[in-house]
Design an enzyme around this catalytic site. Structure first.
Site, PDB file in Angstrom:
ATOM      1  N   ASN A  20       0.793  -1.231   0.083  1.00 16.63           N
ATOM      2  CA  ASN A  20      -0.110   0.172  -0.004  1.00 16.63           C
ATOM      3  C   ASN A  20       0.816   1.202   0.032  1.00 16.63           C
ATOM      4  OD1 ASN A  20      -1.947   2.028   0.455  1.00 16.63           O
ATOM      5  ND2 ASN A  20      -2.243   1.306   2.533  1.00 16.63           N
ATOM      6  N   TRP A  21       1.209   1.929  -1.221  1.00 18.99           N
ATOM      7  CA  TRP A  21       1.785   2.999  -1.318  1.00 18.99           C
ATOM      8  C   TRP A  21       1.136   4.232  -0.689  1.00 18.99           C
ATOM      9  CZ3 TRP A  21       4.060   3.142  -6.941  1.00 18.99           C
ATOM     10  CH2 TRP A  21       4.570   2.081  -7.278  1.00 18.99           C
ATOM     11  N   LYS A  22       0.064   4.170  -0.207  1.00 20.91           N
ATOM     12  CA  LYS A  22      -0.440   5.334   0.393  1.00 20.91           C
ATOM     13  C   LYS A  22      -0.233   6.754  -0.435  1.00 20.91           C
ATOM     14  CE  LYS A  22      -0.039   3.157   4.942  1.00 20.91           C
ATOM     15  NZ  LYS A  22      -0.031   3.307   6.414  1.00 20.91           N
ATOM     16  N   HIS A 108      -9.313   0.838   5.060  1.00 15.86           N
ATOM     17  CA  HIS A 108      -8.015   1.123   5.882  1.00 15.86           C
ATOM     18  C   HIS A 108      -7.921   1.957   7.115  1.00 15.86           C
ATOM     19  CE1 HIS A 108      -4.012   2.501   6.671  1.00 15.86           C
ATOM     20  NE2 HIS A 108      -3.626   1.356   6.116  1.00 15.86           N
ATOM     21  N   GLU A 110      -6.768   4.519   8.126  1.00 17.89           N
ATOM     22  CA  GLU A 110      -6.591   5.995   7.694  1.00 17.89           C
ATOM     23  C   GLU A 110      -7.883   6.492   7.134  1.00 17.89           C
ATOM     24  OE1 GLU A 110      -3.009   5.469   5.529  1.00 17.89           O
ATOM     25  OE2 GLU A 110      -2.013   4.961   7.411  1.00 17.89           O
ATOM     26  N   GLU A 180      -4.980  -5.201  10.817  1.00 23.64           N
ATOM     27  CA  GLU A 180      -4.113  -4.199  11.082  1.00 23.64           C
ATOM     28  C   GLU A 180      -4.426  -3.233  12.419  1.00 23.64           C
ATOM     29  OE1 GLU A 180      -2.109  -2.819   6.918  1.00 23.64           O
ATOM     30  OE2 GLU A 180      -3.911  -1.624   7.145  1.00 23.64           O
ATOM     31  N   GLY A 186       2.762   2.079  10.849  1.00 19.59           N
ATOM     32  CA  GLY A 186       3.723   3.508  10.753  1.00 19.59           C
ATOM     33  C   GLY A 186       4.241   3.722  11.840  1.00 19.59           C
ATOM     34  N   SER A 226       3.797  -2.340  10.340  1.00 18.39           N
ATOM     35  CA  SER A 226       5.134  -2.159  10.659  1.00 18.39           C
ATOM     36  C   SER A 226       6.068  -3.609  10.146  1.00 18.39           C
ATOM     37  CB  SER A 226       5.591  -1.848  11.859  1.00 18.39           C
ATOM     38  OG  SER A 226       5.276  -0.358  12.150  1.00 18.39           O
ATOM     39  N   GLY A 247       3.056  -1.179   4.515  1.00 16.27           N
ATOM     40  CA  GLY A 247       3.224   0.404   4.138  1.00 16.27           C
ATOM     41  C   GLY A 247       4.259   0.675   3.801  1.00 16.27           C
ATOM     42  N   GLY A 248       5.142   1.374   4.742  1.00 15.99           N
ATOM     43  CA  GLY A 248       6.565   1.994   4.668  1.00 15.99           C
ATOM     44  C   GLY A 248       7.440   1.023   3.902  1.00 15.99           C
TER      45      GLY A 248
HETATM   46  P1  PGA Z   1       2.989   0.247   7.885  1.00 12.30           P
HETATM   47  O1  PGA Z   1       1.611   0.580   7.000  1.00 12.30           O
HETATM   48  O2  PGA Z   1       3.634  -1.016   7.097  1.00 12.30           O
HETATM   49  O3  PGA Z   1       4.034   1.344   7.377  1.00 12.30           O
HETATM   50  O4  PGA Z   1       3.012   0.045   9.407  1.00 12.30           O
HETATM   51  C1  PGA Z   1       0.972  -0.690   7.014  1.00 12.30           C
HETATM   52  C2  PGA Z   1      -0.703  -0.390   6.555  1.00 12.30           C
HETATM   53  O5  PGA Z   1      -1.126   0.858   6.752  1.00 12.30           O
HETATM   54  O6  PGA Z   1      -1.100  -1.106   5.679  1.00 12.30           O
END
Ligand code: PGA
Length: 263
Positions: A20-22, A108, A110, A180, A186, A226, A247-248
């Site tokens: 997920n590149w966000k 998600h 967010e 998640e 993050g 993470s 994510g990251g």
């Molecule tokens: P992260 O994000 O790997 O940066 O913790 C995961 C996600 O939000 O899908």
């Protein structure tokens, strides 16, 4: 440890590592990251592990162009709950499907937190994506406060049941679930493999009760929060963890591919 009785990990479930590149990905960064991922995937990743890149909407077409013929899948980060119409700035599941996407992330944390998306709305988004043959990656997860208040099972049950339990058996089988924990996204804090396994097994038990044991045994449940090359092996070795939503670490091709090699 919490074991699920519905599992036979290596039998039928798909292993999926989705990035997920966000809100990251200028044109240049998109081209670089996507082409590196595609090259490394071809050289290094085992058959049987599905790798998915999920850029912002505007990057989708370019990522598809670069991924063409490689087997790397492409998804979107969200879709609107309506079929079409006067919703400026939004993208429907039908539009996404017309670009031949494979997956769409729904709910998600967010989106839940910053855009006020609740389970009822997310259930509509899940319906839209399935109507158009896009596999939803439905996210659930508790906040730190909820975990500390020992409410995590309750929260997960509510998110999963309100978002997914109106589906029929055929529809739920096309759905991927991602657990998640919000406190691990993050933050560099990963749930321990045991904590994640406990929730994954719990989700599977909910699916077995609502649908059938076969359905519960067949759905891929991903862990997110993470995930890094250094912890992916342990997480993915758990019996009910079928991959990750990253994510990251998905923004670094080397890390992302190393995670995809961690089964
Ligand atoms: P992260 O994000 O790997 O940066 O913790 C995961 C996600 O939000 O899908």
């Amino acid at each position: 440890m919490f074991h699920s009785q519905w599992t036979n990990k290596n039998s039928m479930r798909k292993h999926i590592v989705a990035g997920n590149w966000k809100m990251n990905g200028t044109l240049e960064a998109t081209q670089k990251l996507a082409s590196e991922v595609v090259n490394m995937y071809n050289d290094e990743v085992k058959d049987g592990t599905e790798v998915v890149m999920i850029p912002p909407y505007i990057g989708i077409q370019e990522v598809q162009r670069l991924a063409k013929g490689s087997g790397v899948k492409v998804g979107a980060q969200n879709c609107h709950q309506e079929e079409s119409g006067a919703y400026t700035g939004e993208v429907s599941a039908g539009i996404l499907a017309s670009w031949s996407l494979d997956y769409v992330i729904i709910g998600h944390s967010e989106r839940r937190e910053y855009f006020g998306e609740n389970n009822a709305l997310l259930a509509q988004k899940v319906d839209q994506s399935l109507r158009h043959n896009l596999a939803p990656i439905y996210c659930c997860g508790e906040t730190l406060e909820e975990r500390e208040g020992n409410k995590h099972f309750e929260v997960i049950e509510k998110q999963v049941s309100e978002g997914l339990f109106h589906l029929n058996a055929d529809q739920i089988q096309k759905t991927v679930i991602a657990y998640e924990p919000v406190w691990a996204i993050g933050t560099g804090k990963t749930a321990s493999a045991e904590q994640a396994q406990e929730i994954h097994a719990f989700i599977r038990s909910l699916l077995a009760k609502r649908f059938t044991e076969t359905v519960a045994a067949e759905i891929s449940i991903l862990y997110g929060g993470s995930v890094k090359p250094g912890n992916a092996k342990e997480l993915f070795s758990m019996e009910d963890i079928d991959g990750g939503l990253i994510g990251g670490a998905a923004l670094q091709s080397r890390d992302f591919i190393d995670i995809a090699k961690s089964f």
